[in-house]
Design an enzyme around this catalytic site. Structure first.
Site, mmCIF file in Angstrom:
data_model
loop_
_atom_site.group_PDB
_atom_site.id
_atom_site.type_symbol
_atom_site.label_atom_id
_atom_site.label_comp_id
_atom_site.label_asym_id
_atom_site.label_seq_id
_atom_site.Cartn_x
_atom_site.Cartn_y
_atom_site.Cartn_z
ATOM 1 C CD GLN A 41 -2.522 1.114 2.754
ATOM 2 O OE1 GLN A 41 -2.096 0.419 3.675
ATOM 3 N NE2 GLN A 41 -3.587 1.878 2.884
ATOM 4 C CB SER B 28 2.147 6.768 4.737
ATOM 5 O OG SER B 28 1.015 6.204 5.324
ATOM 6 C CB SER C 47 3.562 -3.206 5.500
ATOM 7 O OG SER C 47 3.364 -2.270 6.524
ATOM 8 C CD GLU D 127 -4.950 0.268 6.420
ATOM 9 O OE1 GLU D 127 -5.273 1.306 5.822
ATOM 10 O OE2 GLU D 127 -3.787 -0.031 6.710
ATOM 11 C CD GLU E 174 -3.875 9.709 19.011
ATOM 12 O OE1 GLU E 174 -3.439 9.139 17.993
ATOM 13 O OE2 GLU E 174 -3.593 9.327 20.162
HETATM 14 C C1 LIG Z 1 3.592 -0.838 11.492
HETATM 15 C C2 LIG Z 1 3.126 0.153 10.499
HETATM 16 C C3 LIG Z 1 2.819 -0.231 9.211
HETATM 17 C C4 LIG Z 1 2.399 0.687 8.273
HETATM 18 N N1 LIG Z 1 2.161 0.259 7.000
HETATM 19 C C5 LIG Z 1 1.795 1.158 6.064
HETATM 20 C C6 LIG Z 1 1.640 0.755 4.688
HETATM 21 O O1 LIG Z 1 1.803 -0.408 4.362
HETATM 22 N N2 LIG Z 1 1.319 1.681 3.765
HETATM 23 C C7 LIG Z 1 1.117 2.988 4.103
HETATM 24 O O2 LIG Z 1 0.786 3.766 3.240
HETATM 25 N N3 LIG Z 1 1.276 3.414 5.387
HETATM 26 C C8 LIG Z 1 1.627 2.533 6.363
HETATM 27 N N4 LIG Z 1 1.806 2.953 7.663
HETATM 28 C C9 LIG Z 1 1.726 4.394 7.952
HETATM 29 C C10 LIG Z 1 0.539 4.843 8.780
HETATM 30 O O3 LIG Z 1 -0.646 4.804 8.046
HETATM 31 C C11 LIG Z 1 0.870 6.271 9.266
HETATM 32 O O4 LIG Z 1 1.978 6.184 10.126
HETATM 33 C C12 LIG Z 1 -0.289 6.891 10.022
HETATM 34 O O5 LIG Z 1 -1.342 7.199 9.154
HETATM 35 C C13 LIG Z 1 0.146 8.171 10.773
HETATM 36 O O6 LIG Z 1 0.824 9.062 9.974
HETATM 37 P P1 LIG Z 1 2.217 9.685 10.455
HETATM 38 O O7 LIG Z 1 3.098 8.570 10.780
HETATM 39 O O8 LIG Z 1 2.629 10.659 9.445
HETATM 40 O O9 LIG Z 1 1.872 10.452 11.816
HETATM 41 P P2 LIG Z 1 1.254 11.957 11.933
HETATM 42 O O10 LIG Z 1 0.068 12.070 11.066
HETATM 43 O O11 LIG Z 1 2.332 12.951 11.771
HETATM 44 O O12 LIG Z 1 0.787 11.912 13.444
HETATM 45 C C14 LIG Z 1 1.607 12.192 14.574
HETATM 46 C C15 LIG Z 1 0.713 12.222 15.814
HETATM 47 O O13 LIG Z 1 -0.231 13.300 15.688
HETATM 48 C C16 LIG Z 1 -1.544 12.833 15.826
HETATM 49 N N5 LIG Z 1 -2.444 13.593 14.956
HETATM 50 C C17 LIG Z 1 -2.295 13.865 13.639
HETATM 51 N N6 LIG Z 1 -3.362 14.540 13.183
HETATM 52 C C18 LIG Z 1 -4.203 14.705 14.227
HETATM 53 C C19 LIG Z 1 -5.489 15.307 14.391
HETATM 54 N N7 LIG Z 1 -6.144 15.887 13.374
HETATM 55 N N8 LIG Z 1 -6.053 15.263 15.616
HETATM 56 C C20 LIG Z 1 -5.402 14.668 16.651
HETATM 57 N N9 LIG Z 1 -4.226 14.076 16.561
HETATM 58 C C21 LIG Z 1 -3.619 14.086 15.359
HETATM 59 C C22 LIG Z 1 -1.458 11.366 15.407
HETATM 60 O O14 LIG Z 1 -2.532 10.623 15.945
HETATM 61 C C23 LIG Z 1 -0.120 10.960 15.955
HETATM 62 O O15 LIG Z 1 -0.250 10.622 17.313
HETATM 63 C C24 LIG Z 1 2.242 2.041 8.627
HETATM 64 C C25 LIG Z 1 2.519 2.447 9.931
HETATM 65 C C26 LIG Z 1 2.972 1.524 10.866
HETATM 66 C C27 LIG Z 1 3.280 1.988 12.249
#
Ligand SMILES: Cc1cc2nc3c(=O)[nH]c(=O)nc-3n(C[C@H](O)[C@H](O)[C@H](O)COP(=O)(O)OP(=O)(O)OC[C@H]3O[C@@H](n4cnc5c(N)ncnc54)[C@H](O)[C@@H]3O)c2cc1C
Lengths: 392, 388
Positions: free
Chosen positions: A113, A116, A148, A231, A362
């Site tokens: 996928q 991100s 992943s 998902e 969140e």
């Molecule tokens: C094990 C694992 C596997 C993954 N696999 C995939 C994959 O296969 N393909 C893929 O595309 N992605 C994948 N992801 C990515 C995942 O979808 C993102 O990490 C997730 O959507 C959060 O985005 P970010 O890491 O940029 O955090 P951010 O969006 O920067 O968030 C940081 C913090 O801020 C909080 N936050 C952000 N916006 C808000 C809001 N509006 N209100 C309150 N709190 C908020 C979040 O909850 C978090 O605690 C994976 C992640 C993990 C950990």
């Protein structure tokens, strides 16, 4: 011709399939392909695409009848099964469905996928990977992250920006990315568990034929919603053969010398929570089968993440000295994910991802509050601004 | 009325029709202002029960006889239907003796069996009389207390029982008593007023107060007797009551959630609805998730209690539902008060009626801790061995 299937007739079909395809005398792949062709892969899919066009809950009958036969190793192809398949089914052309679904289900082709990005996580719609049309092709440039199984994947579901001049949700288009195409580079990202399930994926001048586009140009956000909705149910709501509560309860039962009153109270509380979550999932599936899906689905992953984290944390603490050890920090690139696999320390660390992957807890609370409870959204500065003019 | 859907966690059409009838009646006769007026009287010592409402519910809708088999004049329905009635009664904190008479007393008589019970059940299900089980409502189905009442050789009972619900409006009091003659435990039926005195006690729960019942050589009919730790029918009544109480708790929690969500959408501070603040939204999202879980747990308990072939599973389902739903109702009511701000703290706003009911419900028929200890046994998760 469509038959009204029920438990008895589905069970009968599964049994006669088994009689014709003795797993002891068929190779694994041959068996899985035949099972797909017999409509016993996912019975709620249409005939000819691995299903029988019937109620989703009848799949449980098939699984019961085919228990012990070769399976498609769901831990290896979870993204294909849980996310790519429902999206291809909903938005793919007939040709795309016929091309992709069979090898996806049999596990011949792994999916990943590509959503991100370094600058776009929770705010996925702000993503910056560009796709520019050149004749019958699209040229893709950008970087994806946390991908992943990109290292095992044949195909990726990709969202890219095709129009930077409109507000962020409107300028997106959804593609199937050929992971073997020139310009696709996959680098491992090591996780807190020591291994690298996920990767960063660099896309440099990747050329994708227009036949790999899924849905209309500019409609990528709507297509992506289908993926994300599936998902969350896939991570939180699927019927489980084993559960974290079961794993921890087994440890508890086999190690009486480790029990304390404090841990006992906490374990009982979590055990009740796990049972309630199981019943909630049962009720949700009944609602789906009865044709009135409830909003319960949005909450399953949220509850699941919290429960997994608390149970796995309790187990490490329960183990005391054994909890100080870790089975293996070797930097590996696993082919499959199993939240319940390995030892307690691994399970504890892996569970931390459950409240981040597939939408953070969140964000899920925002979704429940706004879409289920109808509470007003926060004031937003980014809604009607062209993507290219957004502050970054 | 056991149909093929009886193990479903959804609501059948019949159940939904019953719900609609009960809801209509309650909307008509038990609006928050009515309940509050009665509660106010109750705070002054009067019983809050609404006789007219109870008559309509018991007779016209047939709620009194839901659990009673058809051959005894009942509706021959099941715990599933009784649970739906309790959800609605919880939603409106209506002051009617449904739990005390149509569930606890009725179930005790059904489990005790015999001719006296059959006769009483017929009168109960027609709504002609109302009964109460003279056992402290704080008794859990797991830990019997020795009866505080004795049955003399003269067939009269004496003693005092505290913490009884529904006694003020009961025509018949069912009391477990220790037989002086042979040490057996008897379930005795006593006519209210004939040697039995009921004194209401100022109670935390304004809409379901507790009373002290004193038997002074009251003439009693023995329903059934046995030796053992429980008088006939009492344990079954408490277990069924505990399982169905989860549905009342669900109803209480639902009202609190719905009311709070509606309020925070309307109430504005800082030039926007308070419901648009994330700190508020996330709390309500979590609460919603708890309510969703409570519904699954409560429906499961009701479905298994409705199926006599699945007694052992029912015991687990009851323990799980009670270990979970009690805290959910209290949490919902507490959030309701908090997120209403000052108005939530007033006597005038109905939120306190729900808080008081939720908190009392957490204690009656076993605390969540009692039910978790039962889970330890039922799920084979034993505690540590004693240190010494
Ligand atoms: C094990 C694992 C596997 C993954 N696999 C995939 C994959 O296969 N393909 C893929 O595309 N992605 C994948 N992801 C990515 C995942 O979808 C993102 O990490 C997730 O959507 C959060 O985005 P970010 O890491 O940029 O955090 P951010 O969006 O920067 O968030 C940081 C913090 O801020 C909080 N936050 C952000 N916006 C808000 C809001 N509006 N209100 C309150 N709190 C908020 C979040 O909850 C978090 O605690 C994976 C992640 C993990 C950990």
């Amino acid at each position: 011709m469509s038959v009204a299937w029920d438990e008895a007739s589905i069970a009968e079909r599964a049994r006669s399939f088994l009689a014709e395809h003795d797993p002891a005398r068929t190779d694994r792949l041959g068996f899985l392909r035949a099972r797909f062709d017999a409509g016993l892969a996912w019975v709620h899919f249409p005939e000819g695409l691995g299903g029988l066009g019937t109620r989703r809950d009848l799949q449980a009958v098939v699984e019961r009848e085919l228990k012990g036969t070769p399976d498609n190793d769901p831990g290896r192809i979870g993204i294909g099964l849980g996310m790519a398949a429902p999206t291809v089914l909903a938005f793919g052309t007939d040709e795309q469905r016929r091309r992709f679904l069979r090898p996806l289900w049999t596990g011949e082709e792994v999916w990943c996928q590509l959503f991100s990005e370094p600058g776009a996580g929770s705010d996925l719609a702000t993503l910056a990977t560009r796709a520019v049309r050149e004749g019958d092709e699209w040229v893709v440039d950008g970087q994806k992250v946390w991908t992943s199984s990109a290292h095992t994947a044949r195909w990726g579901i990709l969202v890219a920006r095709t129009d930077p001049d409109v507000p962020k949700h409107r300028g997106l288009t959804y593609f199937v990315c050929d992971m073997r195409a020139p310009g696709v580079e996959v680098r491992p990202l090591r996780q807190i568990t020591g291994e690298a399930e996920f990767n960063e994926v660099f896309l440099t001048g990747v050329r994708l034929p227009d036949s790999l586009r899924l849905g209309e140009v500019g409609d990528g956000w709507r297509v992506a919603q289908t993926t994300l909705m599936n998902e969350r149910v896939a991570i939180g709501g699927a019927p489980a053969r084993r559960s974290m509560a079961g794993v921890v309860a087994d440890t508890w039962r086999s190690r009486p010398e480790l029990r304390t009153h404090d841990l006992h109270q906490r374990l009982l509380k979590l055990w009740v929570d796990a049972e309630v979550l199981r019943l909630t999932a049962v009720r949700l599936r009944e609602q789906l089968a009865a044709g009135h899906p409830g909003p319960e689905g949005s909450g399953m992953k949220l509850a699941f993440a919290r429960l997994h984290q608390e149970l796995s944390g309790l187990e490490v603490e329960l183990l005391r000295e054994d909890g100080l050890a870790y089975d293996d920090w070797t930097f590996r690139r696993p082919e499959a994910v199993d939240f319940l696999g390995r030892e307690a320390g691994y399970r504890y660390l892996r569970a931390k991802g459950n409240s981040i992957e597939g939408g953070t807890s969140e964000i899920l609370r925002n979704i429940i509050a706004e879409r289920v409870l109808g509470l007003p959204s926060e004031p937003r500065a980014d809604k009607d601004v062209a993507w290219k003019d957004l502050p970054r | 009325m056991t149909d093929d859907r009886s193990t479903s966690l959804l609501y059948t059409e019949v159940e939904q029709e019953l719900r609609a009838a009960v809801r209509d009646l309650l909307a008509d006769k038990s609006a928050p202002a009515d309940v509050l007026a009665r509660a106010e009287a109750a705070a002054g010592g009067a019983a809050p029960y609404d006789a007219e409402l109870w008559k309509a519910l018991a007779r016209d809708i047939g709620a009194a006889g839901l659990l009673v088999p058809e051959e005894l004049g009942g509706a021959g329905a099941s715990a599933r239907e009784a649970a739906v009635v309790l959800e609605e009664l919880g939603r409106s904190v209506a002051a009617v003796p449904f739990l005390s008479s149509a569930v606890l007393a009725t179930r005790a008589l059904m489990a005790a069996g015999g001719d006296v019970a059959a006769g009483l059940l017929e009168r109960l299900s027609s709504g002609e009389v109302t009964a109460a089980l003279a056992v402290s409502a704080a008794t859990s189905p797991y830990g019997p207390k020795g009866p505080a009442v004795t049955l003399g050789a003269d067939g009269r009972v004496s003693g005092t029982v505290t913490g009884v619900i529904g006694a003020e409006v009961a025509d018949v009091l069912l009391v477990p008593a220790l037989a002086a003659s042979d040490g057996s435990l008897a379930l005795c039926a006593v006519s209210a007023g004939e040697g039995a005195g009921v004194a209401a006690v100022p109670s935390l729960d304004l809409t379901r107060p507790v009373a002290t019942v004193t038997f002074a050589s009251a003439p009693a009919g023995v329903v059934a007797r046995r030796t053992g730790t429980w008088a006939p029918g009492v344990r079954e009544a408490l277990a069924t009551g505990a399982g169905l109480l989860a549905s009342e708790q669900l109803g209480v929690a639902e009202w609190c959630l719905d009311t709070t969500v509606a309020y925070v959408k309307e109430r504005r501070q800082f030039a926007r609805p308070v419901g648009s603040f994330q700190a508020v939204k996330h709390r309500l999202a979590d609460l919603w998730l708890e309510v969703v879980g409570a519904r699954a747990a409560a429906r499961n308990a009701a479905a298994l209690l409705a199926d006599p072939r699945r007694g052992e599973e029912a015991a687990s389902a009851v323990a799980v539902a009670q270990a979970y739903c009690g805290a959910v109702a209290v949490h919902a009511a507490e959030e309701c008060v908090q997120l209403h701000g000052g108005i939530g703290m007033t006597w005038e706003h109905p939120a306190h009626l729900y808080l008081k009911r939720a908190k009392a419900d957490q204690i009656i028929l076993g605390t969540p801790g009692d039910h978790r200890e039962a889970v330890a046994v039922l799920a084979d998760l034993p505690g540590p061995a004693p240190v010494l």
